[in-house]
Design an enzyme around this catalytic site. Structure first.
Site, PDB file in Angstrom:
ATOM      1  N   GLN A  63       0.798  -5.632   5.199  1.00  0.00           N
ATOM      2  CA  GLN A  63       0.061  -6.084   3.997  1.00  0.00           C
ATOM      3  C   GLN A  63      -0.365  -7.700   4.314  1.00  0.00           C
ATOM      4  OE1 GLN A  63       0.605  -4.351   0.804  1.00  0.00           O
ATOM      5  NE2 GLN A  63      -1.035  -5.576  -0.104  1.00  0.00           N
ATOM      6  N   LYS A  84       6.486  -6.342   0.796  1.00  0.00           N
ATOM      7  CA  LYS A  84       6.596  -4.899  -0.040  1.00  0.00           C
ATOM      8  C   LYS A  84       8.030  -4.545  -0.330  1.00  0.00           C
ATOM      9  CE  LYS A  84       3.845  -1.358  -0.147  1.00  0.00           C
ATOM     10  NZ  LYS A  84       2.704  -1.048  -0.336  1.00  0.00           N
ATOM     11  N   ASP A 114       2.746   1.195  -5.807  1.00  0.00           N
ATOM     12  CA  ASP A 114       2.475   2.082  -4.400  1.00  0.00           C
ATOM     13  C   ASP A 114       2.808   3.541  -4.928  1.00  0.00           C
ATOM     14  OD1 ASP A 114       1.632   1.685  -1.754  1.00  0.00           O
ATOM     15  OD2 ASP A 114       3.351   2.791  -1.297  1.00  0.00           O
TER      16      ASP A 114
HETATM   17  P1  NDP Z   1       0.817   8.324  -5.636  1.00  0.00           P
HETATM   18  O1  NDP Z   1       2.151   8.066  -5.586  1.00  0.00           O
HETATM   19  O2  NDP Z   1      -0.150   7.863  -6.721  1.00  0.00           O
HETATM   20  O3  NDP Z   1       0.200   9.423  -4.638  1.00  0.00           O
HETATM   21  C1  NDP Z   1       0.430   9.870  -3.592  1.00  0.00           C
HETATM   22  C2  NDP Z   1      -0.010  11.345  -3.033  1.00  0.00           C
HETATM   23  O4  NDP Z   1       0.528  11.487  -1.612  1.00  0.00           O
HETATM   24  C3  NDP Z   1       0.518  12.235  -3.825  1.00  0.00           C
HETATM   25  O5  NDP Z   1      -0.309  13.439  -3.966  1.00  0.00           O
HETATM   26  C4  NDP Z   1       1.806  12.871  -3.098  1.00  0.00           C
HETATM   27  O6  NDP Z   1       2.072  14.085  -3.070  1.00  0.00           O
HETATM   28  C5  NDP Z   1       1.203  12.657  -1.725  1.00  0.00           C
HETATM   29  N1  NDP Z   1       2.289  12.401  -0.653  1.00  0.00           N
HETATM   30  C6  NDP Z   1       3.230  11.603  -0.538  1.00  0.00           C
HETATM   31  N2  NDP Z   1       4.077  11.666   0.458  1.00  0.00           N
HETATM   32  C7  NDP Z   1       3.642  12.697   0.809  1.00  0.00           C
HETATM   33  C8  NDP Z   1       4.253  13.185   2.041  1.00  0.00           C
HETATM   34  N3  NDP Z   1       5.174  12.851   2.690  1.00  0.00           N
HETATM   35  N4  NDP Z   1       3.422  14.457   2.665  1.00  0.00           N
HETATM   36  C9  NDP Z   1       2.219  14.893   1.764  1.00  0.00           C
HETATM   37  N5  NDP Z   1       1.834  14.280   0.863  1.00  0.00           N
HETATM   38  C10 NDP Z   1       2.565  13.439   0.160  1.00  0.00           C
HETATM   39  O7  NDP Z   1       0.569   6.948  -4.375  1.00  0.00           O
HETATM   40  P2  NDP Z   1      -0.634   6.207  -4.221  1.00  0.00           P
HETATM   41  O8  NDP Z   1      -2.016   7.174  -4.253  1.00  0.00           O
HETATM   42  O9  NDP Z   1      -0.732   5.024  -4.859  1.00  0.00           O
HETATM   43  O10 NDP Z   1      -0.575   5.958  -2.761  1.00  0.00           O
HETATM   44  C11 NDP Z   1      -0.980   6.652  -1.617  1.00  0.00           C
HETATM   45  C12 NDP Z   1      -1.307   5.753  -0.319  1.00  0.00           C
HETATM   46  O11 NDP Z   1      -2.030   4.654  -0.584  1.00  0.00           O
HETATM   47  C13 NDP Z   1       0.044   5.276   0.415  1.00  0.00           C
HETATM   48  O12 NDP Z   1      -0.111   5.148   1.644  1.00  0.00           O
HETATM   49  C14 NDP Z   1       0.058   3.946  -0.518  1.00  0.00           C
HETATM   50  O13 NDP Z   1       0.781   2.731   0.430  1.00  0.00           O
HETATM   51  C15 NDP Z   1      -1.410   3.626  -0.048  1.00  0.00           C
HETATM   52  N6  NDP Z   1      -2.109   2.426  -0.928  1.00  0.00           N
HETATM   53  C16 NDP Z   1      -1.900   2.540  -2.429  1.00  0.00           C
HETATM   54  C17 NDP Z   1      -2.345   1.325  -2.918  1.00  0.00           C
HETATM   55  C18 NDP Z   1      -2.200   1.556  -4.597  1.00  0.00           C
HETATM   56  O14 NDP Z   1      -3.024   0.763  -5.224  1.00  0.00           O
HETATM   57  N7  NDP Z   1      -1.940   2.487  -5.112  1.00  0.00           N
HETATM   58  C19 NDP Z   1      -2.890   0.398  -2.509  1.00  0.00           C
HETATM   59  C20 NDP Z   1      -3.338   0.307  -1.014  1.00  0.00           C
HETATM   60  C21 NDP Z   1      -2.550   1.352  -0.187  1.00  0.00           C
HETATM   61  P3  NDP Z   1       3.490  14.666  -4.022  1.00  0.00           P
HETATM   62  O15 NDP Z   1       3.334  14.509  -5.340  1.00  0.00           O
HETATM   63  O16 NDP Z   1       3.817  15.967  -3.458  1.00  0.00           O
HETATM   64  O17 NDP Z   1       4.556  13.674  -3.448  1.00  0.00           O
END
Ligand code: NDP
Length: 449
Positions: free
Chosen positions: A114, A129, A169
């Protein structure tokens, strides 16, 4: 062994000894150290001031207990963290993650990344974080509310609009931010923009929800255009179906690309001729409101197939956008993507590609945008949310979106400026060096802090 490799080895040896068992953190630091070491060794002033060593030690880590009650009146105790990594450029800023895999190593890697991401946006924000090993999945709204209130009852002492401003996140979306913000207001007895990603009716910015995914596609467009390519008609494979994945898919479809997949931890769905806007709206509703599973899309649409327990990287595509979680693409997946002639990897998630997979992409001359550059749109709009809160006004969707596009363009230019300018831009090196330099300069100026 070259001098650079020797220095890198010795630096990583010390870091691993000081941080035993924190493998994700080792990986995130090694990726940055690999990129910057030649440049670092050539700059005596940074080296003499031990900037790299200082930047890899967090300012502080707060660890606390979070006690809450289930609907069945059972008592639970989770662990909460806030890693305040570095505030050389501004107040600490970074998301909160609620997921059972959260531990200190994961949060240190995310906090470390970050610092560079925030630095690349050009906005005055330090790196942090936080989160908990709490799993919101399957919990009722009331349970999530009780957990969030208890989490903030401790966290509020350590944050503030000029100190540390968390956001969402994995597992922390608008619902959770609203509960956290409500409790902050109650215990502090004041309204202030202490969290970003708030609801639009109470200080949230337009486009914050969409910003990470949209920003990622804006970065992708810049990267493609720099290499005389275009997004129109490109086949894109996306992992995840959370906030980042869905809005990346939305913008990509809007720009004329074909989005073939989305996934969650149960498996992935494939739409062979590309997802439609209607399908994506269904996915938004399914994930945001119903908190359902991605497999349900295959039940709703005949043209969609669900691949249980599989990741989407074997599907032939031009562009891969890992948008779920860390280390999704390792050696095997990288080989598979290369053998299918992938053109570009654009990271929506944080560190979704392992070090070995990064080396494979590099060797095969695949364009590779690291998360700290490509997914910086979320934190950038968080920065814009803070400005709006401070001025007590709110900008329109168009105004924020325009600023976001400009920021992503600038981040792309910074990466290009600091890469070695070969035929294929090395965005990993460019982002790491550009991000590092911007933090290193104030650290030098502050003296021994
Ligand atoms: P969400 O919680 O909205 O979604 C996460 C998604 O990833 C879900 O579909 C989830 O599936 C899947 N997932 C999580 N862990 C696993 C795993 N171990 N194996 C397979 N699928 C997995 O999170 P975000 O979309 O906000 O975040 C996604 C990524 O983007 C992260 O790495 C986060 O750090 C990064 N990010 C997010 C930002 C934001 O603004 N939100 C900003 C910058 C980066 P399930 O529901 O089955 O767990």
């Amino acid at each position: 062994m070259s001098k650079i490799r020797k220095e890198l080895k010795s630096f990583m040896h010390g870091l691993k000894k000081r941080n035993p068992g924190e493998y994700e953190f080792h990986q995130a630091v090694e990726e940055v150290a690999e990129s910057i070491m030649p440049w670092y060794l050539a700059h005596d002033d940074y080296r003499d001031a031990q900037i790299l060593e200082r930047l890899t030690e967090p300012d502080r880590i707060v660890i606390f207990r979070v006690t809450w009650e289930t609907d069945n009146r059972e008592i639970r105790a989770n662990r909460g963290w806030r890693v305040q990594f570095n505030n050389a450029l501004g107040p600490y800023k970074g998301g909160l993650r609620f997921h059972p895999t959260v531990d200190q190593s994961v949060l240190k890697f995310l906090g470390f990344e970050q610092i560079f991401k925030n630095s690349l946006t050009g906005l005055p924000m330090g790196g942090a974080k936080g989160g908990s090993n709490f799993n919101p999945k399957g919990k009722s709204d009331r349970e999530v509310m009780r957990f969030c209130h208890s989490f903030m009852t401790e966290l509020h002492r350590h944050i503030g609009e000029d100190v540390d401003i968390p956001a969402g996140d994995i597992g922390v979306g608008t619902r959770e931010i609203s509960y956290l913000f409500g409790q902050y207001m109650r215990v502090e007895n004041r309204w202030t923009g202490v969290l970003t990603g708030k609801g639009s009716s109470f200080g949230g910015s337009a486009v914050r929800n969409e910003a990470t995914g949209y920003g990622c596609v804006y970065f992708l467009e810049e990267m493609l255009s720099k290499h005389n390519e275009d997004i129109v008609g490109k086949k894109i494979v996306i992992s995840g179906s959370g906030n980042v994945a869905r809005f990346a898919a939305e913008k990509a479809i809007d720009k004329g690309a074909k989005v073939l997949t989305l996934s969650d931890s149960d498996g992935f769905i494939e739409a062979k001729s590309g997802m439609t806007e209607g399908m994506l709206n269904f996915a938004h509703e399914l994930k945001e409101k119903k908190r359902g599973r991605i497999s349900e899309m295959a039940k709703k649409y005949k043209s969609i197939t669900f691949h249980k327990g599989k990741s989407p990287w074997g599907v032939k595509c031009d562009i891969a956008m890992p948008c779920a979680t860390q280390n999704e693409i390792d050696e095997k997946e990288a080989q598979l993507l290369c053998s299918n002639n992938v053109l570009a990897i654009c990271e929506g998630a944080n560190m979704p590609v392992t070090t070995i997979a990064t080396h494979i992409f590099n060797k095969n001359k695949i364009l590779h945008a690291p998360g700290k550059a490509a997914n910086a749109g979320g934190v950038a709009v968080s920065g814009l949310e803070l400005s709006q809160n401070e001025m007590r006004l709110s900008w329109s969707h168009e105004e924020v979106d325009e600023r976001l596009q400009k920021i992503m363009k600038d981040i792309h230019s910074r990466c290009v400026e600091y890469s070695d300018n070969s035929e294929i831009i090395n965005y990993v090196d460019g982002a790491n060096i550009a991000g590092f330099k911007k933090v290193a300069d104030p650290l030098l100026a502050y003296g021994l802090v």
